[in-house]
Design a protein around this motif. Sequence first.
Motif, PDB file in Angstrom:
ATOM      1  N   GLY A 145      43.608  41.810  53.708  1.00 63.08           N
ATOM      2  CA  GLY A 145      42.078  41.661  53.496  1.00 63.08           C
ATOM      3  C   GLY A 145      42.024  42.182  51.862  1.00 63.08           C
ATOM      4  N   PHE A 146      42.474  43.669  51.870  1.00 61.98           N
ATOM      5  CA  PHE A 146      42.474  44.189  50.450  1.00 61.98           C
ATOM      6  C   PHE A 146      43.422  43.419  49.485  1.00 61.98           C
ATOM      7  CE2 PHE A 146      41.218  48.038  53.016  1.00 61.98           C
ATOM      8  CZ  PHE A 146      39.994  47.899  52.375  1.00 61.98           C
ATOM      9  N   ALA A 147      44.676  43.227  49.881  1.00 60.05           N
ATOM     10  CA  ALA A 147      45.821  42.410  49.251  1.00 60.05           C
ATOM     11  C   ALA A 147      45.093  41.042  48.651  1.00 60.05           C
ATOM     12  CB  ALA A 147      47.041  42.073  49.955  1.00 60.05           C
ATOM     13  N   ARG A 148      44.548  40.297  49.718  1.00 57.74           N
ATOM     14  CA  ARG A 148      43.769  38.928  49.086  1.00 57.74           C
ATOM     15  C   ARG A 148      42.711  39.185  48.019  1.00 57.74           C
ATOM     16  NH1 ARG A 148      42.556  37.021  54.274  1.00 57.74           N
ATOM     17  NH2 ARG A 148      40.511  37.838  54.070  1.00 57.74           N
ATOM     18  N   GLN A 149      41.854  40.138  48.314  1.00 59.21           N
ATOM     19  CA  GLN A 149      40.873  40.515  47.277  1.00 59.21           C
ATOM     20  C   GLN A 149      41.529  40.844  45.994  1.00 59.21           C
ATOM     21  OE1 GLN A 149      38.474  43.743  48.306  1.00 59.21           O
ATOM     22  NE2 GLN A 149      37.491  43.603  46.249  1.00 59.21           N
ATOM     23  N   SER A 150      42.549  41.537  45.817  1.00 65.44           N
ATOM     24  CA  SER A 150      43.374  41.898  44.867  1.00 65.44           C
ATOM     25  C   SER A 150      43.867  40.585  44.160  1.00 65.44           C
ATOM     26  CB  SER A 150      44.442  42.925  44.844  1.00 65.44           C
ATOM     27  OG  SER A 150      45.065  42.851  43.860  1.00 65.44           O
ATOM     28  N   TYR A 151      44.561  39.689  44.919  1.00 61.31           N
ATOM     29  CA  TYR A 151      45.161  38.360  44.541  1.00 61.31           C
ATOM     30  C   TYR A 151      44.036  37.476  43.864  1.00 61.31           C
ATOM     31  CZ  TYR A 151      46.680  33.679  44.523  1.00 61.31           C
ATOM     32  OH  TYR A 151      46.942  32.474  44.111  1.00 61.31           O
ATOM     33  N   ASN A 152      42.935  37.602  44.384  1.00 62.86           N
ATOM     34  CA  ASN A 152      41.938  36.554  44.079  1.00 62.86           C
ATOM     35  C   ASN A 152      41.067  37.274  42.829  1.00 62.86           C
ATOM     36  OD1 ASN A 152      42.054  34.873  46.108  1.00 62.86           O
ATOM     37  ND2 ASN A 152      40.533  35.482  47.297  1.00 62.86           N
ATOM     38  N   ASP A 153      41.071  38.514  42.635  1.00 64.44           N
ATOM     39  CA  ASP A 153      40.551  38.912  41.277  1.00 64.44           C
ATOM     40  C   ASP A 153      41.684  38.717  40.302  1.00 64.44           C
ATOM     41  OD1 ASP A 153      38.457  40.201  42.844  1.00 64.44           O
ATOM     42  OD2 ASP A 153      39.266  42.203  42.530  1.00 64.44           O
ATOM     43  N   SER A 154      43.049  38.751  40.408  1.00 62.03           N
ATOM     44  CA  SER A 154      43.950  38.500  39.606  1.00 62.03           C
ATOM     45  C   SER A 154      43.839  37.183  39.090  1.00 62.03           C
ATOM     46  CB  SER A 154      45.256  38.793  39.951  1.00 62.03           C
ATOM     47  OG  SER A 154      45.539  40.215  40.051  1.00 62.03           O
ATOM     48  N   VAL A 155      43.681  36.082  39.943  1.00 66.10           N
ATOM     49  CA  VAL A 155      43.681  34.610  39.785  1.00 66.10           C
ATOM     50  C   VAL A 155      42.203  34.427  38.705  1.00 66.10           C
ATOM     51  CG1 VAL A 155      43.053  32.249  40.920  1.00 66.10           C
ATOM     52  CG2 VAL A 155      44.701  33.804  41.758  1.00 66.10           C
ATOM     53  N   THR A 156      41.313  34.979  39.244  1.00 67.90           N
ATOM     54  CA  THR A 156      39.911  34.771  38.644  1.00 67.90           C
ATOM     55  C   THR A 156      40.033  35.182  37.244  1.00 67.90           C
ATOM     56  OG1 THR A 156      38.766  34.887  40.461  1.00 67.90           O
ATOM     57  CG2 THR A 156      37.526  35.201  38.423  1.00 67.90           C
ATOM     58  N   ALA A 157      40.719  36.527  36.849  1.00 63.95           N
ATOM     59  CA  ALA A 157      41.162  36.747  35.604  1.00 63.95           C
ATOM     60  C   ALA A 157      41.845  35.836  34.784  1.00 63.95           C
ATOM     61  CB  ALA A 157      41.545  38.166  35.621  1.00 63.95           C
ATOM     62  N   TYR A 158      42.955  35.368  35.317  1.00 66.74           N
ATOM     63  CA  TYR A 158      43.714  34.278  34.574  1.00 66.74           C
ATOM     64  C   TYR A 158      43.022  33.279  34.405  1.00 66.74           C
ATOM     65  CZ  TYR A 158      47.254  30.705  34.561  1.00 66.74           C
ATOM     66  OH  TYR A 158      48.086  29.634  34.139  1.00 66.74           O
ATOM     67  N   ASN A 159      42.413  32.584  35.340  1.00 62.47           N
ATOM     68  CA  ASN A 159      41.541  31.247  35.231  1.00 62.47           C
ATOM     69  C   ASN A 159      40.593  31.545  34.111  1.00 62.47           C
ATOM     70  OD1 ASN A 159      43.210  29.903  36.913  1.00 62.47           O
ATOM     71  ND2 ASN A 159      41.819  30.177  38.729  1.00 62.47           N
ATOM     72  N   THR A 160      39.695  32.529  34.204  1.00 62.09           N
ATOM     73  CA  THR A 160      38.871  32.597  33.088  1.00 62.09           C
ATOM     74  C   THR A 160      39.572  32.799  31.713  1.00 62.09           C
ATOM     75  OG1 THR A 160      37.337  33.884  34.797  1.00 62.09           O
ATOM     76  CG2 THR A 160      37.100  34.449  32.465  1.00 62.09           C
ATOM     77  N   SER A 161      40.597  33.653  31.638  1.00 63.05           N
ATOM     78  CA  SER A 161      41.175  33.461  30.344  1.00 63.05           C
ATOM     79  C   SER A 161      41.628  32.017  29.692  1.00 63.05           C
ATOM     80  CB  SER A 161      42.413  34.635  30.084  1.00 63.05           C
ATOM     81  OG  SER A 161      43.184  34.494  29.043  1.00 63.05           O
ATOM     82  N   ARG A 162      42.275  31.361  30.819  1.00 58.37           N
ATOM     83  CA  ARG A 162      42.861  30.124  30.455  1.00 58.37           C
ATOM     84  C   ARG A 162      41.893  28.925  30.256  1.00 58.37           C
ATOM     85  NH1 ARG A 162      42.740  26.044  33.496  1.00 58.37           N
ATOM     86  NH2 ARG A 162      44.433  25.023  32.612  1.00 58.37           N
ATOM     87  N   GLU A 163      40.730  29.393  30.574  1.00 57.21           N
ATOM     88  CA  GLU A 163      39.631  28.178  30.545  1.00 57.21           C
ATOM     89  C   GLU A 163      38.600  28.588  29.198  1.00 57.21           C
ATOM     90  OE1 GLU A 163      37.611  27.854  34.164  1.00 57.21           O
ATOM     91  OE2 GLU A 163      39.615  27.322  35.304  1.00 57.21           O
ATOM     92  N   THR A 164      38.780  30.044  28.649  1.00 60.80           N
ATOM     93  CA  THR A 164      37.966  30.373  27.535  1.00 60.80           C
ATOM     94  C   THR A 164      38.334  29.715  26.267  1.00 60.80           C
ATOM     95  OG1 THR A 164      37.743  32.143  28.807  1.00 60.80           O
ATOM     96  CG2 THR A 164      37.071  32.439  26.419  1.00 60.80           C
ATOM     97  N   PHE A 165      37.262  29.181  25.707  1.00 56.87           N
ATOM     98  CA  PHE A 165      37.978  28.835  24.228  1.00 56.87           C
ATOM     99  C   PHE A 165      37.994  29.894  23.280  1.00 56.87           C
ATOM    100  CE2 PHE A 165      36.743  27.209  20.078  1.00 56.87           C
ATOM    101  CZ  PHE A 165      37.360  25.975  19.836  1.00 56.87           C
ATOM    102  N   PRO A 166      39.329  29.766  22.486  1.00 59.79           N
ATOM    103  CA  PRO A 166      39.770  28.740  22.236  1.00 59.79           C
ATOM    104  C   PRO A 166      41.232  28.749  22.988  1.00 59.79           C
ATOM    105  CG  PRO A 166      40.226  30.481  20.493  1.00 59.79           C
ATOM    106  CD  PRO A 166      39.151  30.726  21.556  1.00 59.79           C
ATOM    107  N   ASN A 167      41.416  29.869  23.975  1.00 59.91           N
ATOM    108  CA  ASN A 167      42.515  29.858  24.890  1.00 59.91           C
ATOM    109  C   ASN A 167      42.980  28.695  25.658  1.00 59.91           C
ATOM    110  OD1 ASN A 167      42.354  32.400  23.989  1.00 59.91           O
ATOM    111  ND2 ASN A 167      42.098  33.434  25.736  1.00 59.91           N
ATOM    112  N   ASN A 168      41.886  27.729  25.937  1.00 59.75           N
ATOM    113  CA  ASN A 168      41.969  26.661  26.666  1.00 59.75           C
ATOM    114  C   ASN A 168      42.816  25.607  26.014  1.00 59.75           C
ATOM    115  OD1 ASN A 168      40.162  25.875  24.955  1.00 59.75           O
ATOM    116  ND2 ASN A 168      38.868  24.674  26.332  1.00 59.75           N
TER     117      ASN A 168
END
Length: 197
Positions: A145-168
């Motif tokens: 459960g803790f590892a899944r939470q860490s993974y999901n936090d990392s994915v969210t940070a990645y997706n946020t960065s890749r979707e933010t203008f002008p990074n997208n």
Amino acid sequence: MTPVILIALAAFGLLIILWMVSVYNGLVKLRQRYKNAYAQIDVQLKRRYDLIPNLVETAKSFMKHESETLEAVIRARSGAMAANKEALANPGDQSAMSRVSAAEGALHGALHGFWGLSESYPELSSNQNMLALQEELTSTENKIGFARQSYNDSVTAYNTSRETFPNNILAGVFGFLPAALFELADPLEREAPKVKF
């Protein structure tokens, strides 16, 4: 063009290149972070997969007439292991993460059925091997459960960065695809299996 204008254009071009390098490197770091986070999930899942045969073997001597339930646990374990292996090769891939989620759901359901059935065997509750496996499995479920939470936090940070203008813009040009969260389809799966006797 005057030398001042050429210098200004060169400086502007250099700033654009530095910005592109910074965005690219930032996305690579975030992608590596979520891949590492999934590798941590893998460590805990493998630990659980290793515990399950011991659990089934210990229970066999007490639950002789419940071979269907025990076989269902082993089949679900095999399916979860295969799905996890695929996801480990490409963490964040939507289809791979969906298969892991479904396979983990099937394993959770099989274990839930096992624990429910095992309650009708009181002699199993006093078995020292079963008690040790119960404790180890509970601890491992918490770590998953803790590892899944860490993974999901990392994915969210990645997706946020890749979707933010002008990074997208650069994310699309350089092929940084969105990463999928490790979500559990059934809300009951969010709870660790009850392994008490």
